[in-house]
Design an enzyme around this catalytic site. Structure first.
Site, PDB file in Angstrom:
ATOM      1  N   GLY A 131       0.713  -1.133   0.106  1.00 48.98           N
ATOM      2  CA  GLY A 131      -0.005   0.073  -0.019  1.00 48.98           C
ATOM      3  C   GLY A 131       1.046   1.179  -0.144  1.00 48.98           C
ATOM      4  O   GLY A 131       1.041   2.000  -0.963  1.00 48.98           O
ATOM      5  N   SER A 132       1.188   1.648   1.244  1.00 45.76           N
ATOM      6  CA  SER A 132       2.099   3.125   1.258  1.00 45.76           C
ATOM      7  C   SER A 132       3.525   2.342   0.682  1.00 45.76           C
ATOM      8  O   SER A 132       4.011   3.469   0.255  1.00 45.76           O
ATOM      9  CB  SER A 132       2.126   3.479   2.622  1.00 45.76           C
ATOM     10  OG  SER A 132       0.880   3.822   3.240  1.00 45.76           O
ATOM     11  N   GLU A 242      -1.168  13.233  -9.730  1.00 44.21           N
ATOM     12  CA  GLU A 242      -2.321  12.878  -9.412  1.00 44.21           C
ATOM     13  C   GLU A 242      -2.642  13.577  -7.900  1.00 44.21           C
ATOM     14  O   GLU A 242      -4.092  13.987  -7.759  1.00 44.21           O
ATOM     15  CB  GLU A 242      -1.932  11.226  -8.887  1.00 44.21           C
ATOM     16  CG  GLU A 242      -3.150  10.852  -8.129  1.00 44.21           C
ATOM     17  CD  GLU A 242      -2.974   9.429  -7.684  1.00 44.21           C
ATOM     18  OE1 GLU A 242      -3.885   9.020  -6.713  1.00 44.21           O
ATOM     19  OE2 GLU A 242      -2.002   8.863  -7.918  1.00 44.21           O
ATOM     20  N   PHE A 338     -26.007  22.292  10.345  1.00 39.90           N
ATOM     21  CA  PHE A 338     -27.460  21.647  10.102  1.00 39.90           C
ATOM     22  C   PHE A 338     -28.060  20.936  10.972  1.00 39.90           C
ATOM     23  O   PHE A 338     -29.355  20.567  11.230  1.00 39.90           O
ATOM     24  CB  PHE A 338     -27.328  20.669   8.847  1.00 39.90           C
ATOM     25  CG  PHE A 338     -27.162  21.246   7.429  1.00 39.90           C
ATOM     26  CD1 PHE A 338     -28.420  20.928   6.586  1.00 39.90           C
ATOM     27  CD2 PHE A 338     -26.263  21.907   7.168  1.00 39.90           C
ATOM     28  CE1 PHE A 338     -28.301  21.565   5.480  1.00 39.90           C
ATOM     29  CE2 PHE A 338     -26.239  22.486   5.681  1.00 39.90           C
ATOM     30  CZ  PHE A 338     -27.488  22.393   5.098  1.00 39.90           C
ATOM     31  N   SER A 366      -2.285  10.461   4.541  1.00 39.99           N
ATOM     32  CA  SER A 366      -1.816  11.887   5.127  1.00 39.99           C
ATOM     33  C   SER A 366      -0.277  11.595   5.796  1.00 39.99           C
ATOM     34  O   SER A 366       0.415  12.613   5.823  1.00 39.99           O
ATOM     35  CB  SER A 366      -2.955  12.375   6.040  1.00 39.99           C
ATOM     36  OG  SER A 366      -4.087  12.861   5.384  1.00 39.99           O
TER      37      SER A 366
END
Length: 382
Positions: A131-132, A242, A338, A366
């Site tokens: 992944g990372s 990207e 809201f 992040s």
């Protein structure tokens, strides 16, 4: 510095906004509720030139730049971040990568139908164990005569379940580590390619994400993008672009949350007054505006940086890290404005909040993006 859009970019923004409010808004709730991907709306976006903004006109695109691509994603994201994500994966991760790195014959064959929306594109890099640490992929590509034979699996692939044309990364020389990766164009019809499953997500539910399998998939040697064993260069330059371009999606989310919150705070009355007259509501709206404006400026800065040099890292990583986290907070603030209505699916802010969270995870988390920024500032090797 000029932060105004050019006349062509402004016209593009207005055209995308009109398209999104008329056609995309009609299916946005269904996309989320039923995990529905509106292929017909995607095709309309192609007909209007929204899917090939950075593709040269020679290959059927608009021949514009990354700012134009970001303008498209922002306006789509205001109505459906999920649709914007699928368009971003198609037009940037796949189509723009091919336009920048493939030889002419591949561009002529693949770019026109991608730009027109006749084919849907995807990029397949992430794997169950990679992944990372993207360079640790295990998918193999072995040269056998005039073909490469690919074996492996890919996970969390945006557009994977519906893609026709995929840019797939595999190890051609595993012993070389990151210097042994190559990029290939794979068509879904190739024997041995399959969609293992479509993933059920918290948000971005209208953007199909899947797990893919490659079992002895024979890919013509001519479908190699760039040179053999130089796929890491394609990965990294594409990743920076990207991150910069996709930073437009959280900006779109924030713009919509802010607009909805202002309108609601003016109309909703409590204690005999509009809730917008209460200082704590005003504070939330002011903070939402500050985060939106700061994220937009970082977006424009990152787009300018990757336009000058796609290898630059920190500007794009900064823009997406700040923008993604800001959009999650802005969406949460909108729900608070809201009140009880914000927690109900009758109002769009709860969907925008669920969609926003993905941007803190995709295109590098992040945490990883902060490492990229810090290491570049410190002059450390990656």
């Amino acid at each position: 510095m000029d932060f105004e859009l050019s006349p062509d970019e402004s016209a593009l923004r207005d055209a995308v906004r009109g398209f999104a409010r008329k056609h995309l808004a009609a299916v946005a709730e269904r996309m989320d509720r039923e995990e529905h991907f509106p292929r017909e709306v995607f095709g309309m976006a192609g007909d209007l030139g929204f899917l090939g903004a950075t593709v040269p006109e020679t290959y059927g695109g608009s021949g514009m730049g990354y700012l134009a691509q970001a303008v498209i994603l922002e306006e789509l994201a205001r109505v459906s971040p999920a649709f914007a994500l699928s368009v971003g994966a198609h037009s940037n991760l796949c189509t723009d990568n091919i336009a920048r790195n493939a030889r002419d014959e591949l561009k002529q064959r693949y770019l026109p139908p991608l730009a027109r929306g006749e084919k849907i594109g995807a990029l397949a890099l992430t794997e169950p164990e990679s992944g990372s640490d993207a360079m640790s992929i295990r998918t193999r590509a072995e040269r056998q005569g005039d073909h490469y034979v690919l074996n492996g699996s890919k996970l969390f692939i945006t557009n994977g379940p519906v893609a026709d044309t995929l840019l797939v990364y595999a190890k051609t020389s595993p012993e070389k580590g990151s210097h042994g990766i190559s990029a290939f164009i794979v068509e879904k019809e190739y024997p041995g390619f399959s969609v293992v499953r479509k993933l059920d997500k918290m948000g971005m539910r209208g953007s199909p994400t899947g797990e893919l399998a490659l079992e002895n998939v024979r890919v013509p040697v001519g479908n190699l993008v760039g040179k053999e064993n130089e796929g890491a260069r394609v990965v990294m330059s594409g990743l920076n672009i990207e991150r910069a371009v996709l930073s437009a999606i959280p900006v779109g989310i924030m713009e919509e949350c802010l607009s909805l919150s202002i309108a609601y705070a003016r109309d909703r009355r409590q204690f005999g007054e509009p809730i917008g007259s209460f200082q704590l509501v005003q504070e939330k709206i002011a903070n939402m505006y500050c985060r939106t404006l700061a994220s937009r400026l970082l977006l424009y800065h990152a787009l300018a940086a990757v336009t000058r040099d796609p290898r630059t890292n920190r500007e794009a990583s900064t823009a997406l890290t700040f923008g993604s986290e800001a959009s999650t907070q802005v969406a949460l603030d909108a729900i608070q404005v809201f009140g009880g209505n914000g927690y109900m699916r009758d109002y769009p802010v709860e969907r925008l909040m669920r969609d926003a969270k993905l941007l803190e995870i995709g295109a590098g988390t992040s945490e990883i993006r902060r490492l990229v920024v810090a290491r570049e500032l410190l002059g450390l090797k990656r």
